[in-house]
Design a protein around this motif. Structure first.
Motif, PDB file in Angstrom:
ATOM      1  N   THR A  57       0.639  -1.283   0.515  1.00 26.26           N
ATOM      2  CA  THR A  57       0.067   0.139  -0.126  1.00 26.26           C
ATOM      3  C   THR A  57       0.886   1.253  -0.063  1.00 26.26           C
ATOM      4  OG1 THR A  57      -2.067  -1.149   0.901  1.00 26.26           O
ATOM      5  CG2 THR A  57      -1.853   1.184   1.083  1.00 26.26           C
ATOM      6  N   LEU A  58       1.916   1.138   0.639  1.00 26.36           N
ATOM      7  CA  LEU A  58       2.588   2.462   1.294  1.00 26.36           C
ATOM      8  C   LEU A  58       3.587   2.577  -0.417  1.00 26.36           C
ATOM      9  CD1 LEU A  58       3.986   1.757   4.523  1.00 26.36           C
ATOM     10  CD2 LEU A  58       2.147   3.684   3.932  1.00 26.36           C
ATOM     11  N   LEU A  59       4.047   1.463  -0.767  1.00 29.19           N
ATOM     12  CA  LEU A  59       4.679   1.501  -2.483  1.00 29.19           C
ATOM     13  C   LEU A  59       3.493   2.280  -3.502  1.00 29.19           C
ATOM     14  CD1 LEU A  59       7.286   1.157  -4.310  1.00 29.19           C
ATOM     15  CD2 LEU A  59       6.062  -0.906  -4.020  1.00 29.19           C
ATOM     16  N   SER A  60       2.294   1.625  -3.317  1.00 28.75           N
ATOM     17  CA  SER A  60       1.573   2.294  -3.772  1.00 28.75           C
ATOM     18  C   SER A  60       1.590   3.821  -4.409  1.00 28.75           C
ATOM     19  CB  SER A  60       0.301   1.748  -4.293  1.00 28.75           C
ATOM     20  OG  SER A  60       0.453   0.168  -4.648  1.00 28.75           O
ATOM     21  N   LEU A  61       0.995   4.334  -2.694  1.00 26.90           N
ATOM     22  CA  LEU A  61       1.146   5.866  -2.481  1.00 26.90           C
ATOM     23  C   LEU A  61       2.675   6.272  -2.819  1.00 26.90           C
ATOM     24  CD1 LEU A  61      -0.284   8.011  -0.981  1.00 26.90           C
ATOM     25  CD2 LEU A  61       0.295   7.448   1.231  1.00 26.90           C
ATOM     26  N   THR A  62       3.698   5.771  -2.618  1.00 26.21           N
ATOM     27  CA  THR A  62       5.091   6.836  -2.682  1.00 26.21           C
ATOM     28  C   THR A  62       4.948   6.754  -4.298  1.00 26.21           C
ATOM     29  OG1 THR A  62       5.897   5.517  -0.904  1.00 26.21           O
ATOM     30  CG2 THR A  62       6.841   7.177  -2.401  1.00 26.21           C
ATOM     31  N   LEU A  63       4.486   5.709  -4.892  1.00 22.07           N
ATOM     32  CA  LEU A  63       5.202   6.265  -6.650  1.00 22.07           C
ATOM     33  C   LEU A  63       4.210   7.264  -7.015  1.00 22.07           C
ATOM     34  CD1 LEU A  63       4.931   2.510  -7.731  1.00 22.07           C
ATOM     35  CD2 LEU A  63       6.802   4.500  -7.653  1.00 22.07           C
ATOM     36  N   TYR A  64       2.904   7.308  -6.652  1.00 20.01           N
ATOM     37  CA  TYR A  64       1.630   8.385  -6.529  1.00 20.01           C
ATOM     38  C   TYR A  64       2.576   9.729  -6.506  1.00 20.01           C
ATOM     39  CZ  TYR A  64      -2.545  11.060  -6.470  1.00 20.01           C
ATOM     40  OH  TYR A  64      -2.885  12.987  -6.995  1.00 20.01           O
ATOM     41  N   LEU A  65       2.639   9.934  -5.270  1.00 15.64           N
ATOM     42  CA  LEU A  65       3.338  10.901  -4.817  1.00 15.64           C
ATOM     43  C   LEU A  65       5.297  11.355  -5.428  1.00 15.64           C
ATOM     44  CD1 LEU A  65       3.408  10.813  -1.034  1.00 15.64           C
ATOM     45  CD2 LEU A  65       1.036  11.993  -2.349  1.00 15.64           C
ATOM     46  N   TYR A  66       4.965  10.296  -6.192  1.00 17.36           N
ATOM     47  CA  TYR A  66       6.340  10.466  -6.499  1.00 17.36           C
ATOM     48  C   TYR A  66       6.643  11.188  -7.943  1.00 17.36           C
ATOM     49  CZ  TYR A  66      11.496   9.894  -9.008  1.00 17.36           C
ATOM     50  OH  TYR A  66      12.498  10.186  -9.524  1.00 17.36           O
ATOM     51  N   ASN A  67       5.406  10.990  -8.938  1.00 22.62           N
ATOM     52  CA  ASN A  67       5.346  11.497  -9.741  1.00 22.62           C
ATOM     53  C   ASN A  67       4.033  11.931 -10.201  1.00 22.62           C
ATOM     54  OD1 ASN A  67       6.073   8.661 -12.293  1.00 22.62           O
ATOM     55  ND2 ASN A  67       5.331   7.570 -10.580  1.00 22.62           N
ATOM     56  N   THR A  68       3.989  12.693  -8.754  1.00 23.62           N
ATOM     57  CA  THR A  68       2.939  13.606  -9.306  1.00 23.62           C
ATOM     58  C   THR A  68       3.337  15.159  -8.743  1.00 23.62           C
ATOM     59  OG1 THR A  68       1.757  13.360  -6.659  1.00 23.62           O
ATOM     60  CG2 THR A  68       0.643  12.531  -8.924  1.00 23.62           C
ATOM     61  N   VAL A  69       4.711  15.433  -7.877  1.00 26.23           N
ATOM     62  CA  VAL A  69       5.674  15.657  -7.231  1.00 26.23           C
ATOM     63  C   VAL A  69       5.690  17.269  -7.820  1.00 26.23           C
ATOM     64  CG1 VAL A  69       7.479  15.155  -6.942  1.00 26.23           C
ATOM     65  CG2 VAL A  69       6.614  16.354  -4.843  1.00 26.23           C
ATOM     66  N   ASP A  70       6.801  17.460  -9.811  1.00 24.11           N
ATOM     67  CA  ASP A  70       6.541  17.774 -10.156  1.00 24.11           C
ATOM     68  C   ASP A  70       5.700  18.670 -10.967  1.00 24.11           C
ATOM     69  OD1 ASP A  70       9.477  17.017  -9.485  1.00 24.11           O
ATOM     70  OD2 ASP A  70       9.599  15.908 -11.174  1.00 24.11           O
ATOM     71  N   ASP A  71       4.013  18.103 -10.631  1.00 27.88           N
ATOM     72  CA  ASP A  71       3.181  18.845 -11.261  1.00 27.88           C
ATOM     73  C   ASP A  71       3.325  20.238 -10.123  1.00 27.88           C
ATOM     74  OD1 ASP A  71       2.357  17.531 -13.423  1.00 27.88           O
ATOM     75  OD2 ASP A  71       2.494  15.725 -11.860  1.00 27.88           O
ATOM     76  N   ASN A  72       3.663  20.558  -9.303  1.00 31.88           N
ATOM     77  CA  ASN A  72       3.203  21.891  -8.363  1.00 31.88           C
ATOM     78  C   ASN A  72       2.397  21.551  -7.629  1.00 31.88           C
ATOM     79  OD1 ASN A  72       5.149  23.211  -9.145  1.00 31.88           O
ATOM     80  ND2 ASN A  72       4.001  24.393 -10.611  1.00 31.88           N
ATOM     81  N   ARG A  73       1.410  20.313  -7.558  1.00 33.34           N
ATOM     82  CA  ARG A  73      -0.431  20.046  -6.765  1.00 33.34           C
ATOM     83  C   ARG A  73       0.274  19.862  -5.229  1.00 33.34           C
ATOM     84  NH1 ARG A  73      -4.078  16.086  -8.087  1.00 33.34           N
ATOM     85  NH2 ARG A  73      -3.261  16.132 -10.071  1.00 33.34           N
ATOM     86  N   TRP A  74       2.329  19.580  -5.127  1.00 28.93           N
ATOM     87  CA  TRP A  74       2.024  19.480  -3.332  1.00 28.93           C
ATOM     88  C   TRP A  74       2.948  20.817  -2.965  1.00 28.93           C
ATOM     89  CZ3 TRP A  74      -1.523  15.543  -2.350  1.00 28.93           C
ATOM     90  CH2 TRP A  74      -1.907  14.968  -3.092  1.00 28.93           C
ATOM     91  N   GLU A  75       2.538  21.653  -4.096  1.00 29.01           N
ATOM     92  CA  GLU A  75       3.407  23.057  -3.390  1.00 29.01           C
ATOM     93  C   GLU A  75       3.155  23.365  -1.934  1.00 29.01           C
ATOM     94  OE1 GLU A  75       4.730  27.127  -5.607  1.00 29.01           O
ATOM     95  OE2 GLU A  75       2.977  25.877  -6.047  1.00 29.01           O
ATOM     96  N   PHE A 186      -4.773   6.525 -13.675  1.00 31.44           N
ATOM     97  CA  PHE A 186      -4.583   7.421 -12.317  1.00 31.44           C
ATOM     98  C   PHE A 186      -3.811   8.529 -12.207  1.00 31.44           C
ATOM     99  CE2 PHE A 186      -4.886   9.382  -7.868  1.00 31.44           C
ATOM    100  CZ  PHE A 186      -6.025  10.042  -7.903  1.00 31.44           C
ATOM    101  N   ILE A 187      -2.159   7.586 -12.655  1.00 32.34           N
ATOM    102  CA  ILE A 187      -1.085   8.814 -12.563  1.00 32.34           C
ATOM    103  C   ILE A 187      -1.145   9.830 -13.937  1.00 32.34           C
ATOM    104  CG2 ILE A 187       1.229   8.726 -11.865  1.00 32.34           C
ATOM    105  CD1 ILE A 187       1.201   7.168 -10.055  1.00 32.34           C
ATOM    106  N   TYR A 188      -1.223   9.496 -14.936  1.00 33.91           N
ATOM    107  CA  TYR A 188      -1.348   9.807 -15.945  1.00 33.91           C
ATOM    108  C   TYR A 188      -2.397  10.463 -15.963  1.00 33.91           C
ATOM    109  CZ  TYR A 188      -0.724   9.630 -20.731  1.00 33.91           C
ATOM    110  OH  TYR A 188      -0.380  10.133 -22.684  1.00 33.91           O
ATOM    111  N   SER A 189      -3.270  10.647 -15.613  1.00 35.78           N
ATOM    112  CA  SER A 189      -4.150  11.202 -15.485  1.00 35.78           C
ATOM    113  C   SER A 189      -4.131  12.655 -14.980  1.00 35.78           C
ATOM    114  CB  SER A 189      -5.812  10.548 -15.381  1.00 35.78           C
ATOM    115  OG  SER A 189      -6.047  10.543 -14.647  1.00 35.78           O
ATOM    116  N   SER A 190      -4.153  12.570 -13.916  1.00 32.78           N
ATOM    117  CA  SER A 190      -3.492  13.388 -12.860  1.00 32.78           C
ATOM    118  C   SER A 190      -2.195  14.133 -13.073  1.00 32.78           C
ATOM    119  CB  SER A 190      -3.345  12.741 -11.445  1.00 32.78           C
ATOM    120  OG  SER A 190      -4.595  12.013 -11.663  1.00 32.78           O
ATOM    121  N   SER A 191      -1.036  13.796 -14.389  1.00 36.26           N
ATOM    122  CA  SER A 191       0.165  14.805 -13.981  1.00 36.26           C
ATOM    123  C   SER A 191       0.484  14.755 -15.778  1.00 36.26           C
ATOM    124  CB  SER A 191       1.218  13.499 -13.483  1.00 36.26           C
ATOM    125  OG  SER A 191       2.442  13.975 -14.016  1.00 36.26           O
TER     126      SER A 191
END
Length: 371
Positions: A57-75, A186-191
């Motif tokens: 579960t944490l691996l899946s969550l971490t992959l999502y965060l890592y692949n969306t962090v460059d989109d300024n989503r978590w600024e 989900f990552i592709y559509s979000s990032s």
């Protein structure tokens, strides 16, 4: 928090850590491996199940965060401030999960053709050490993720539902495939950054090729039938059951051959039975028929010939494995092997030996042990 980090970096220990930060991936890799080695035991324990599910579960969550962090989503958030550690977290979970599966697979693998898949898993475990410079490659990320996900569900689902067969393996693979494709989509559509970096069709094609390859491995019996595992396999001169204990008499190896209990040279006297004793681990409440397939190598045809299939049932829950034995009389001299297989003819292990006729029993080499 930033002030705390500055103070930490100004300490002697902090300067040492940052000066040697290139070794961090190795330390995270070793940390995941050591953690699982010390804590994991039985796949059907609640603790093991919780740990594996948490890692996945944490691996899946971490992959999502890592692949969306460059989109300024978590600024401006905690995630952005510590995003540089996300690749290390991914490596930790890759290392922890692959090492856990190596531990479980190791119990299932003998010197048989299933060793190929075990070696592949070990290579993945050690390759994780070198993934830091490549972890930004999304094709690599999700390929490794899917392989680990497939292995995870192949372990967990039979353990939870107390049943294993080809249909369950197929269902496990489809669930893993569905979860992986859902995460990718989900990552592709979000990032937007992810959409710019990868071709979705190419990535899905890569995942499907891995899925097909694993199923081909399964078809050709190259994957051990986890969560079943063969703990012990011996060729013996005698097996007796007394008060729920099996007393096995066999020829021991020289002291320097430490990786195998029995001597592969079986000194056979006329009229003597040849026993093969095995113990098989199975998760609690999982019942399965196990076969001993006796084979003799014909030197004229240079082929292995099946002489007998003898079955017995194992039921899960015993730490040291569920024990059973088969025997044969009047065996020919030469090379023999007994394959320990399931109903689906998946190989748990192989007990190989050579029959050598002799008039006298071997002295000083016999040992009697209880199981």
């Amino acid at each position: 928090m930033k002030r705390t980090l500055v103070r930490y970096r100004n300490t002697a220990f902090g300067r040492f850590v940052f000066r040697n930060q290139k070794y961090a991936p190795i330390l995270f890799f070793m940390g995941g491996f050591i953690f699982d080695t010390l804590t994991l035991g039985r796949i059907d324990r609640v603790y093991d199940t919780v740990v594996l599910c948490s890692h996945m579960t944490l691996l899946s969550l971490t992959l999502y965060l890592y692949n969306t962090v460059d989109d300024n989503r978590w600024e401006g958030t905690f995630i952005e401030r510590y995003s540089e550690y996300l690749p290390l977290a991914i490596q930790f979970f890759f290392g922890a999960l692959s090492s856990a599966f190596v531990i479980y697979f190791f119990r299932s693998v003998s010197m048989s053709k299933t060793l190929f898949f075990f070696i592949l898993l070990v290579l993945l475990l050690f390759a994780n050490e070198f993934l830091k410079s490549k972890i930004s490659n999304k094709y690599l990320q999700f390929s490794v993720y899917f392989f680990i996900s497939f292995t995870f569900f192949a372990f967990i689902i039979p353990t939870l539902i107390k049943e294993m067969n080809t249909f369950i393996f197929i269902i496990s693979g489809l669930i893993s495939l569905g979860c992986t494709l859902a995460l990718i989509t989900f990552i592709y559509s979000s990032s937007p950054v992810t959409r710019a970096e990868i071709s979705l069709k190419k990535l899905i094609g890569l995942i499907l090729s891995i899925y097909i390859s694993i199923n081909v491995f399964y078809y050709f019996n190259l994957i051990p039938p986890v969560p079943l595992a063969m703990d012990t396999g011996l060729v013996a001169h005698n097996v007796r059951k007394i008060n729920n204990e099996y007393f096995v008499t066999y020829e021991k190896n020289p002291w320097y051959i430490f990786w195998r209990k029995h001597d592969t040279n079986f000194h056979h006297q006329a009229g003597e039975r040849v026993y093969v004793f095995t113990s098989v681990f199975a998760p609690t409440d999982l019942k399965k028929s196990i076969f001993h397939r006796w084979k003799w190598y014909n030197p004229e045809t240079r082929k292995w010939e099946v002489t007998d299939d003898i079955d017995f049932e194992v039921a899960g829950g015993r730490d040291r494995g569920f024990r059973g034995y088969t025997y044969k009389n009047n065996l020919k001299e030469g090379q023999w092997k007994v394959e320990v297989i399931t109903e689906e003819e998946l190989i748990l292990g192989i007990v190989d030996f050579e029959i050598k006729n002799t008039a006298k029993p071997p002295k000083g080499r016999m040992v009697k042990k209880s199981f």
